[in-house]
Design a protein around this motif. Structure first.
Motif, mmCIF file in Angstrom:
data_model
loop_
_atom_site.group_PDB
_atom_site.id
_atom_site.type_symbol
_atom_site.label_atom_id
_atom_site.label_comp_id
_atom_site.label_asym_id
_atom_site.label_seq_id
_atom_site.Cartn_x
_atom_site.Cartn_y
_atom_site.Cartn_z
ATOM 1 N N GLY A 146 -11.431 -33.905 -8.531
ATOM 2 C CA GLY A 146 -12.886 -33.426 -8.627
ATOM 3 C C GLY A 146 -13.514 -33.122 -7.286
ATOM 4 O O GLY A 146 -14.231 -32.418 -7.424
ATOM 5 N N ALA A 147 -13.516 -34.163 -6.725
ATOM 6 C CA ALA A 147 -14.232 -33.886 -5.096
ATOM 7 C C ALA A 147 -13.748 -32.700 -4.622
ATOM 8 O O ALA A 147 -14.386 -31.975 -3.836
ATOM 9 C CB ALA A 147 -14.136 -35.281 -4.279
ATOM 10 N N GLU A 148 -12.309 -32.503 -4.440
ATOM 11 C CA GLU A 148 -11.786 -31.457 -3.794
ATOM 12 C C GLU A 148 -12.144 -30.085 -4.491
ATOM 13 O O GLU A 148 -12.412 -29.173 -3.776
ATOM 14 C CB GLU A 148 -10.172 -31.568 -3.906
ATOM 15 C CG GLU A 148 -9.664 -32.403 -2.919
ATOM 16 C CD GLU A 148 -8.218 -32.444 -2.761
ATOM 17 O OE1 GLU A 148 -7.504 -31.787 -3.798
ATOM 18 O OE2 GLU A 148 -7.537 -33.000 -1.954
ATOM 19 N N HIS A 149 -12.263 -30.268 -5.755
ATOM 20 C CA HIS A 149 -12.668 -28.906 -6.543
ATOM 21 C C HIS A 149 -14.140 -28.561 -6.126
ATOM 22 O O HIS A 149 -14.515 -27.245 -5.838
ATOM 23 C CB HIS A 149 -12.649 -29.263 -8.056
ATOM 24 C CG HIS A 149 -13.422 -28.140 -8.671
ATOM 25 N ND1 HIS A 149 -13.085 -26.776 -8.599
ATOM 26 C CD2 HIS A 149 -14.011 -27.968 -9.748
ATOM 27 C CE1 HIS A 149 -13.432 -26.203 -9.301
ATOM 28 N NE2 HIS A 149 -14.395 -26.746 -10.255
ATOM 29 N N ILE A 150 -14.981 -29.575 -6.206
ATOM 30 C CA ILE A 150 -16.533 -29.148 -5.886
ATOM 31 C C ILE A 150 -16.535 -28.515 -4.389
ATOM 32 O O ILE A 150 -17.370 -27.717 -4.062
ATOM 33 C CB ILE A 150 -17.431 -30.283 -5.933
ATOM 34 C CG1 ILE A 150 -18.975 -29.708 -5.857
ATOM 35 C CG2 ILE A 150 -17.063 -31.212 -5.108
ATOM 36 C CD1 ILE A 150 -19.435 -28.630 -7.238
#
Length: 325
Positions: A146-150
């Motif tokens: 999730g952090a990588e996506h944002i």
């Protein structure tokens, strides 16, 4: 808002192109005794001439393989392997992660509803298949995802930065970011759980349009419009659109059916951590700029809004044409 405007120049000087969240996916499913179906999905466009490719253990022998199939912005190939003795205790890896600066979401579905998930990166490019599932792996892996996506989604970050330029700090910032979080959390959960479906290309266009609307709002005199006075409505409404974009990325990556609620929850947690970290970086850079340049030229303050408007307009045209095709 001078310091936030200046921050935009530093943060986005290295990137002027929206990055579609396109992780590679390696799905391995036990379909029979020592028989495994393998789905490999990877982006068509890569930044290196060195291709990424999955590497299965030496005990696995290829028995069938389909031709490449185009699927959205990626390509997909399905294969069948015979793995003598099964995969438990065996090592799975992917070549080419470093040169392509990429990561791979690995899902291994064994018999008896045993699922394993891992995010393979250049630093951790191998995974040893354990006998029992580990829920903490799901928590860690999907939080990182999730952090990588944002952080990889420049269009999402531009929208968050536009909100910062609009509202400044204090309570207005808290309420606005909270509204954006609530909005995208609702649609992320509903789409992921199959409550409704949506046209992906059209939503991508609307996400770009949300940034353009925000850029137009930033050209108005502060305090003159209803949206400036109550920006949380704008943030919440467009948060619903961005949540569908997040859900599309999560669907492409794959979800462990045995731990679906846990994976969904911590993917969203990862998005929030990434979003808050981005805001913290901007505010930190802003403080530094304010000390170094107390009175910047007017053109410097106007340039960030121009960048938001031009980029979002380009994405609107590009994605609008995709939606119509």
């Amino acid at each position: 808002m001078k310091f936030l405007s200046l921050s935009l120049l530093m943060v986005f000087s290295l990137s002027v192109e929206a990055h579609r969240f396109a992780p590679s996916l390696l799905q391995i499913t036990e379909s029979g005794s020592d028989t495994y179906s393998v789905t490999w999905k990877t982006p068509i466009q890569q930044i290196s001439d060195i291709p990424m490719s999955p590497v299965l253990p030496k005990v696995c022998q290829l028995s069938e393989e389909s031709p490449w199939i185009r699927e959205g912005t990626g390509k997909l190939r399905q294969s069948t392997y015979q793995c003598a003795g099964g995969l438990i205790g065996q090592t799975i890896s992917v070549n080419g992660l470093g040169p392509n600066q990429s990561s791979v979401m690995l899902n291994v579905a064994l018999a008896d509803d045993i699922d394993h998930q891992a995010v393979l990166t250049n630093d951790e490019s191998t995974f040893v298949v354990p006998a029992e599932p580990d829920r903490w792996q799901v928590v860690g892996r999907y939080s990182v995802l999730g952090a990588e996506h944002i952080w990889a989604g420049v269009d999402h970050l531009l929208f968050v930065l536009g909100l910062l330029l609009l509202v400044g700090g204090g309570r207005r910032l808290i309420w606005t970011i909270t509204a954006f979080t609530v909005g995208h959390s609702i649609t992320l959960a509903m789409v992921t759980l199959g409550v409704f479906d949506y046209p992906v290309a059209f939503i991508e266009f609307l996400i770009a349009l949300s940034i353009f609307v925000l850029a137009l709002e930033l050209t108005r005199e502060g305090g003159q419009s209803w949206l400036w006075r109550q920006p949380w409505w704008l943030a919440g409404l467009f948060g619903l659109l961005h949540g569908m974009g997040f859900a599309g990325a999560l669907a492409d990556t794959g979800l462990p059916q045995a731990n679906l609620p846990l994976a969904l929850l911590f993917f969203n947690v990862g998005i929030e951590f990434g979003q808050l970290a981005f805001i913290a970086v901007l505010l930190g850079l802003g403080l530094a700029f304010r000390r170094l340049l107390a009175h910047p030229p007017a053109v410097v303050l106007q340039l960030p809004v121009l960048v938001l408007g031009v980029l979002s307009a380009m994405w609107c045209i590009e994605r609008g044409l995709e939606a119509l095709s």
